[in-house]
Design a protein around this motif. Structure first.
Motif, PDB file in Angstrom:
ATOM      1  N   VAL A   1      -0.688   4.606  -0.966  1.00 18.31           N
ATOM      2  CA  VAL A   1      -1.808   4.551  -0.034  1.00 18.31           C
ATOM      3  C   VAL A   1      -1.221   4.330   1.352  1.00 18.31           C
ATOM      4  O   VAL A   1      -0.553   3.327   1.601  1.00 18.31           O
ATOM      5  CB  VAL A   1      -2.775   3.402  -0.399  1.00 18.31           C
ATOM      6  CG1 VAL A   1      -3.892   3.313   0.614  1.00 18.31           C
ATOM      7  CG2 VAL A   1      -3.321   3.598  -1.785  1.00 18.31           C
TER       8      VAL A   1
ATOM      9  N   LEU B   1      -9.586   0.666  -0.158  1.00 21.49           N
ATOM     10  CA  LEU B   1      -8.457   1.440  -0.667  1.00 21.49           C
ATOM     11  C   LEU B   1      -8.359   1.360  -2.188  1.00 21.49           C
ATOM     12  O   LEU B   1      -8.060   2.352  -2.855  1.00 21.49           O
ATOM     13  CB  LEU B   1      -7.154   0.937  -0.042  1.00 21.49           C
ATOM     14  CG  LEU B   1      -7.035   1.097   1.470  1.00 21.49           C
ATOM     15  CD1 LEU B   1      -5.763   0.440   1.966  1.00 21.49           C
ATOM     16  CD2 LEU B   1      -7.068   2.555   1.846  1.00 21.49           C
TER      17      LEU B   1
ATOM     18  N   CYS C   1       0.834  -1.205   0.000  1.00 23.33           N
ATOM     19  CA  CYS C   1       0.000   0.000   0.000  1.00 23.33           C
ATOM     20  C   CYS C   1       0.866   1.252   0.000  1.00 23.33           C
ATOM     21  O   CYS C   1       0.577   2.207  -0.711  1.00 23.33           O
ATOM     22  CB  CYS C   1      -0.924   0.004   1.212  1.00 23.33           C
ATOM     23  SG  CYS C   1      -2.214  -1.234   1.160  1.00 23.33           S
TER      24      CYS C   1
ATOM     25  N   PRO D   1      -1.965   3.531   5.052  1.00 26.48           N
ATOM     26  CA  PRO D   1      -3.014   3.098   5.991  1.00 26.48           C
ATOM     27  C   PRO D   1      -2.799   3.716   7.367  1.00 26.48           C
ATOM     28  O   PRO D   1      -1.679   4.030   7.778  1.00 26.48           O
ATOM     29  CB  PRO D   1      -2.841   1.584   6.032  1.00 26.48           C
ATOM     30  CG  PRO D   1      -1.440   1.338   5.601  1.00 26.48           C
ATOM     31  CD  PRO D   1      -1.054   2.454   4.698  1.00 26.48           C
TER      32      PRO D   1
END
Length: 120
Positions: A8, A30, A3, A10
């Motif tokens: 991305v 996501l 991610c 988290p």
């Protein structure tokens, strides 16, 4: 880690249950945020296709650090992609370079270019 590599980041949930040593993130949420439509996902397909074809070209031997099953799955996926491209007649351009063979296909109005290594 995947991610974070894809941009991305988290966050830890506000309420974390006692005794739970792992935090699982809702990957589907996501992915939906990053690719709200199928066309957006097609635009980023070039990188995935290049990696799949690269793994498919590796020798399937034990002890090389990569599982044999993963190489076989990539080989199958690359053959399925090539069958789809040939069946739909979407291949538009090819170019041979030192790195390998570049292909460009038109899938649902999106130009997708990927690289396959030379078979050496």
């Amino acid at each position: 880690r995947l991610c974070i590599l894809k941009g991305v980041y988290p966050r830890d949930p506000k309420k974390k249950y006692e005794g739970n040593h792992k935090t699982y993130y809702k990957i589907d949420r996501l992915i939906r945020e990053r690719y709200p439509s199928f066309i957006d996902a097609l635009r980023d397909l070039y990188d995935c296709l290049t990696m799949v074809h690269l793994f498919a070209a590796l020798p399937a031997q034990t002890g090389e650090g990569i599982e044999v099953d993963r190489i076989h799955k990539c080989l199958r996926l690359s053959h399925e992609w090539q069958a789809y491209i040939s069946r739909t007649h979407s291949l538009r351009k090819t170019y041979i370079s030192l790195k390998g063979i570049y292909y460009q296909a038109d899938v649902q109005g999106q130009k997708i270019t990927w690289l396959t290594p030379h078979a050496l």
